[in-house]
Design an enzyme around this catalytic site. Structure first.
Site, PDB file in Angstrom:
ATOM      1  N   GLY A  27     -64.262 -41.811 -12.688  1.00 44.10           N
ATOM      2  CA  GLY A  27     -63.400 -42.476 -11.716  1.00 44.10           C
ATOM      3  C   GLY A  27     -61.978 -42.656 -12.200  1.00 44.10           C
ATOM      4  N   ASN A  28     -61.250 -43.542 -11.504  1.00 42.26           N
ATOM      5  CA  ASN A  28     -59.804 -43.719 -11.736  1.00 42.26           C
ATOM      6  C   ASN A  28     -59.115 -42.353 -11.653  1.00 42.26           C
ATOM      7  OD1 ASN A  28     -57.494 -45.220 -12.148  1.00 42.26           O
ATOM      8  ND2 ASN A  28     -57.575 -44.999 -14.344  1.00 42.26           N
ATOM      9  N   HIS A  30     -57.101 -38.917 -10.937  1.00 47.34           N
ATOM     10  CA  HIS A  30     -55.695 -38.484 -10.915  1.00 47.34           C
ATOM     11  C   HIS A  30     -55.661 -37.017 -10.513  1.00 47.34           C
ATOM     12  CE1 HIS A  30     -56.745 -36.713 -14.739  1.00 47.34           C
ATOM     13  NE2 HIS A  30     -57.056 -37.907 -15.228  1.00 47.34           N
ATOM     14  N   GLY A  32     -55.415 -34.394 -12.130  1.00 48.79           N
ATOM     15  CA  GLY A  32     -56.272 -33.504 -12.938  1.00 48.79           C
ATOM     16  C   GLY A  32     -57.673 -33.412 -12.346  1.00 48.79           C
ATOM     17  N   HIS A  33     -58.213 -34.568 -11.953  1.00 46.19           N
ATOM     18  CA  HIS A  33     -59.547 -34.560 -11.327  1.00 46.19           C
ATOM     19  C   HIS A  33     -59.521 -33.783 -10.014  1.00 46.19           C
ATOM     20  CE1 HIS A  33     -59.970 -38.465 -13.674  1.00 46.19           C
ATOM     21  NE2 HIS A  33     -61.040 -37.795 -14.045  1.00 46.19           N
ATOM     22  N   GLN A 149     -66.099 -31.886 -25.713  1.00 49.07           N
ATOM     23  CA  GLN A 149     -67.100 -32.208 -24.684  1.00 49.07           C
ATOM     24  C   GLN A 149     -67.461 -30.941 -23.913  1.00 49.07           C
ATOM     25  OE1 GLN A 149     -67.024 -35.732 -21.921  1.00 49.07           O
ATOM     26  NE2 GLN A 149     -66.184 -34.265 -20.488  1.00 49.07           N
ATOM     27  N   LEU A 180     -52.674 -35.346 -18.153  1.00 52.05           N
ATOM     28  CA  LEU A 180     -53.103 -36.438 -17.273  1.00 52.05           C
ATOM     29  C   LEU A 180     -54.426 -37.001 -17.783  1.00 52.05           C
ATOM     30  CD1 LEU A 180     -52.197 -35.203 -13.667  1.00 52.05           C
ATOM     31  CD2 LEU A 180     -50.786 -36.352 -15.375  1.00 52.05           C
ATOM     32  N   SER A 181     -54.520 -38.311 -17.782  1.00 51.28           N
ATOM     33  CA  SER A 181     -55.723 -38.988 -18.269  1.00 51.28           C
ATOM     34  C   SER A 181     -55.771 -40.378 -17.643  1.00 51.28           C
ATOM     35  CB  SER A 181     -55.649 -39.131 -19.794  1.00 51.28           C
ATOM     36  OG  SER A 181     -56.547 -40.120 -20.246  1.00 51.28           O
ATOM     37  N   SER A 182     -56.970 -40.824 -17.364  1.00 44.75           N
ATOM     38  CA  SER A 182     -57.110 -42.184 -16.814  1.00 44.75           C
ATOM     39  C   SER A 182     -56.544 -43.211 -17.786  1.00 44.75           C
ATOM     40  CB  SER A 182     -58.582 -42.497 -16.545  1.00 44.75           C
ATOM     41  OG  SER A 182     -59.093 -41.528 -15.666  1.00 44.75           O
TER      42      SER A 182
HETATM   43  O1  PAF Z   1     -65.286 -36.515 -18.960  1.00 44.11           O
HETATM   44  C1  PAF Z   1     -65.738 -37.542 -18.423  1.00 44.11           C
HETATM   45  O2  PAF Z   1     -65.119 -38.143 -17.560  1.00 44.11           O
HETATM   46  C2  PAF Z   1     -67.085 -38.074 -18.866  1.00 44.11           C
HETATM   47  O3  PAF Z   1     -67.298 -37.861 -20.223  1.00 44.11           O
HETATM   48  C3  PAF Z   1     -68.261 -37.487 -18.042  1.00 44.11           C
HETATM   49  C4  PAF Z   1     -68.374 -35.987 -18.233  1.00 44.11           C
HETATM   50  C5  PAF Z   1     -68.053 -37.816 -16.577  1.00 44.11           C
HETATM   51  C6  PAF Z   1     -69.582 -38.120 -18.492  1.00 44.11           C
HETATM   52  O4  PAF Z   1     -69.570 -39.493 -18.319  1.00 44.11           O
END
Ligand code: PAF
Length: 276
Positions: A27-28, A30, A32-33, A149, A180-182
């Site tokens: 969530g939150n 931006h 990038g998402h 990740q 960009l990052s929350s």
């Molecule tokens: O990258 C993220 O926002 C988190 O690590 C994810 C992949 C949603 C898992 O909680």
């Protein structure tokens, strides 16, 4: 857009759609998402996003409690972006009993981020597998800003034979280069003005490695780190690594990535830059 807080409702919806591309988030949201949502659309007719702040991936003293929870605004952004369904379970829905089964990623989890955030990738891998089982996507989209990740999710998906295509998306940046990052929301105005130095330092280090050769990367990364420290950063790591396994490069390695995590005041920022 459909919104599901309960797994049973999501599962019922899922039965009636064929191919799904999935974007898990905390969530939150931006820009990038939202780029991840657009990319998802290229992989399936139905796009499902999730919003869930996953306690399992936060260590003691990290920002789980203060992580921004902005579900209403997130929901509007997802609807505007044309997402078909949002899965936003509360903790009791996703973890109805204490989670005692975990996905234990390989040793790669203990490097870099893992050294400073023990248990983080175990928490990530566990929730991602669980979300995959809830959503049952054919494709899932992850930002390459979280490089380690992204690598571990690809590895998990391959080794556990999950029938899911993992797509990595390039990092979206502000015009001054800040990824960009929350967590950028935590920066004070002064810190926000300083924050682009992280990416600038990665770019300068990349040029130096290309100019002077990978055999000098240890010395060059040390200089880059000192440059950050001089400007008030506390650097957890800043390292030139092999893209294949995030180990220190051998001289013959062509495919490199510079990965970094550094604190500006109370805010920890991460970034990376591929070479080759
Ligand atoms: O990258 C993220 O926002 C988190 O690590 C994810 C992949 C949603 C898992 O909680």
């Amino acid at each position: 857009m459909h919104t599901f807080h309960r797994l049973d409702d999501l599962r019922q919806y899922r039965q009636n759609v064929a191919r799904v591309a999935f974007v898990p988030t905390m969530g939150n949201l931006h820009a990038g998402h939202l780029a991840l949502m657009r990319a998802a659309r290229e992989h399936a007719d139905t796009v499902i996003a999730s919003v869930f702040v996953n306690r399992l991936q936060f260590g003691p003293g990290e920002d789980f409690e203060r992580y921004p929870r902005t579900l209403r605004a997130d929901s509007e952004k997802l609807a505007d972006a044309g997402v078909d369904a949002l899965f936003a379970p509360d903790e009791g829905e996703l973890y109805p009993e204490p989670q005692t089964c975990f996905v234990e990623p390989p040793d790669l989890q203990h490097l870099l981020e893992g050294e400073f955030r023990p248990g983080h990738f175990r928490g990530v891998a566990t929730v991602v597998l669980k979300l995959f089982n809830c959503v049952q996507p054919q494709a899932a989209i992850f930002g390459k800003k979280d490089y380690q990740q992204w690598m571990l999710i690809r590895l998990m998906t391959r080794q556990l034979a999950l029938p899911i295509e993992i797509v990595g998306m390039e990092t979206v940046r502000a015009p001054d280069g800040l990824a960009l990052s929350s967590r950028n929301a935590y920066l004070s105005p002064v810190e926000r003005a300083e924050a682009p130095r992280l990416y600038q330092t990665l770019r300068e280090l990349k040029e130096a490695v290309l100019r002077e050769g990978v055999e000098h990367s240890a010395a060059l990364q040390q200089e880059a780190r000192q440059n950050l420290d001089k400007h008030g950063w506390e650097t957890d790591y800043l390292a030139v690594r092999q893209q294949s396994d995030l180990q220190a490069p051998s001289f013959a390695t062509q495919q490199l990535v510079i990965v970094a995590a550094a604190r500006l005041g109370a805010t920890r920022l991460i970034d990376n830059l591929e070479i080759g």
